[in-house]
Design an enzyme around this catalytic site. Structure first.
Site: not given
Length: 397
Positions: A293, A328
Site C-alpha cells: 500500500d 487495483c
C-alpha cells in the site's frame, strides 16, 4: 461451444513526494547479481493514492476542486477531459473542448520519447528527468458532471474518479433507457500497436457493484482478471467479490475449480455458466499480493513474471475471448503500471526499443490518471530495464 459463443447477459493527488522510489533490482533465479543493475538501498517512499481517503457518498454534481499544486495545474484533476460527450457515445464532440482541454488532448496524441536499450538503462536512473516528463503529461481525468444521473455516485468507489466517456464499458441491459443498469466504472484500453479493447481497466468492486462486475466479465468473455490490491489497506480498497466455493450473481453461476498459491500471487480458476448452457466458461483470477500500500513494489522480477504469464495465458485463450480485466482500487495507478508494462515488454521484444511516454499517453487517452505517480512511472522504466537485460541474456545464451 466456445466462450465467445455465449450470448450476452440476458439483462442485457495530492502531489507526490519527489524522492527516489522504494524498489531495488533483484536478481532472476538464473542470473548473477553482478549482471543486473544495482541501486543503493533507500528508505521506503510513500506513493500517495490521491483517492484513497475520498468518500463516495457525495453527489459529484456538487463537487468543487481546489488548486493544490503542479500536478493539478498539469491536468491531474477533473479539468482535462478528452471527450465532452454524452456517456456511451463513440465520437467526441470536439467543438465543445475548451482550449486547455484541446491542448491536453493534442499533447497526449503527440508526446513521444523512443528509447533504445542503452538509453532505457540511463533514463531509468534519471529521477529528475522522469519526474519532469511525468508532470508535463496531462492526467486527462473525466469530469464527474458528465455523469449527472441519479444513483451513479453509489457505483463509484471514489467520487472524483469516473470513466472517460468515449471508451467506457457499457453493460447490456433489457431497458436501454435505464442508464444506471448500463453503468460500470471501467474503460476499454488499447494494447500494443493501438489494438482495440485488449484490456479493461476498472476500479476495485464495491459491495454495490459486485453483480455489475460479474455481468461485465460474462458479457466481455474475459479470460483473465488481474487484481493488484489487497482487500484492506488502512481502509477498504476492494470488496471480496469472488466466492470461496460457488455463488450465483444475476443468473451467472460461478464456481471455483482450483486454487494455486505462489510466492507473490494467488491464482483462482473459475467455471462460469448461465442458464441451461452445458458448456462452461473458464476464467483465471490472478491476485497479486506483493504490491505494498502507498509504495512501489520492493522487487521488480515478481511483477515482470506475472506480466509475462498473464500475456501468455491471454495469447492461448480461445479466439473469441475478450479483454483482460485489470484492477487495483481506483483502477489507475497500479493498474496503469501493469498494462503499460505488458504493452512495453511486447514493444521491446518486437522492435528493440520502447516508448514509455507514448504508452502512458495512450493509456490516459482511454482512462484518465493511468500511472498515477512519478515513482510508478520510474518503476515502469526499471521493470523494462530488467526485461531488456533478460532478453539480452537469452540472446547471448
Amino acid at each position: 461451444m466456445s466462450p465467445g459463443c455465449f450470448p450476452a447477459f440476458p439483462e442485457d493527488r495530492r502531489r507526490s513526494m519527489s524522492r527516489q522510489p522504494s524498489f531495488t533490482y533483484s536478481e532472476w533465479s538464473d542470473a548473477r547479481e553482478e549482471d543486473l543493475f544495482e541501486l543503493e538501498a533507500v528508505p521506503e517512499t510513500p506513493v500517495f493514492d490521491c483517492f484513497a481517503d475520498t468518500k463516495a457518498e457525495t453527489d459529484p454534481v456538487t463537487l468543487t476542486v481546489k488548486q493544490v499544486g503542479l500536478q493539478e495545474r498539469r491536468g491531474s484533476n477533473v479539468s482535462l477531459t478528452l471527450d465532452m460527450c454524452t456517456p456511451g457515445c463513440t465520437e467526441p464532440y470536439g467543438a465543445l473542448l475548451s482550449p486547455g482541454e484541446q491542448s491536453a488532448r493534442d499533447h497526449l496524441l503527440k508526446a513521444s520519447n523512443v528509447l533504445s536499450a542503452e538509453q532505457l538503462r540511463t533514463r531509468a536512473l534519471d529521477d529528475a528527468a522522469l519526474q519532469a516528463e511525468f508532470f508535463e503529461t496531462p492526467m486527462n481525468f473525466a469530469d464527474p458532471k458528465e455523469y449527472d444521473y441519479p444513483g451513479v455516485v453509489r457505483k463509484n468507489r471514489y467520487k472524483t474518479l469516473v470513466p472517460n466517456p468515449r471508451s467506457r464499458v457499457c453493460l447490456k441491459a433489457t431497458d436501454r433507457d435505464d442508464f444506471l443498469s448500463t453503468y460500470i466504472n471501467a474503460n476499454y484500453m488499447r494494447g500494443y500497436g493501438g489494438e482495440e479493447k485488449v484490456y479493461i481497466a476498472t476500479q476495485g468492486p464495491t459491495v454495490n457493484t459486485v453483480s455489475d462486475f460479474w455481468r461485465m466479465v460474462w458479457q466481455e468473455c474475459s479470460p483473465v482478471i488481474v487484481m493488484l490490491t489487497n482487500v484492506e489497506e488502512k481502509n477498504e480498497k476492494c470488496t471480496e467479490y469472488w466466492p470461496e466455493d460457488g455463488v450465483t450473481y444475476d443468473g451467472i453461476e460461478i464456481s471455483v475449480t482450483r486454487l494455486i498459491r505462489a510466492d507473490d500471487y494467488r491464482l483462482r480458476i473459475f467455471a462460469l455458466k448461465v442458464g441451461t448452457f452445458l458448456d462452461t466458461y473458464i476464467l483465471r483470477l490472478y491476485w497479486y499480493t506483493s504490491w505494498p500500500d502507498q509504495k512501489t513494489p520492493d522487487k521488480a522480477p515478481p511483477l515482470l513474471e506475472l506480466v509475462l504469464e498473464v500475456e501468455e495465458v491471454r495469447l492461448r485463450a480461445p479466439p473469441k475471448s475478450g479483454p483482460v480485466i485489470v484492477h487495483c482500487s481506483a483502477g489507475i495507478g497500479r493498474t496503469g503500471c501493469f498494462i503499460a508494462t505488458t504493452i512495453l515488454c511486447k514493444q521491446l521484444k518486437n522492435e528493440g526499443v520502447v516508448d514509455i511516454l507514448k504508452t502512458m499517453c495512450q493509456l490516459r487517452l482511454d482512462r484518465g490518471g493511468m500511472i498515477q505517480t512519478p515513482e510508478q512511472y520510474q518503476f515502469v522504466h526499471h521493470v523494462l530495464s530488467l526485461y531488456e537485460k533478460k532478453l539480452s541474456c537469452s540472446v547471448e545464451e
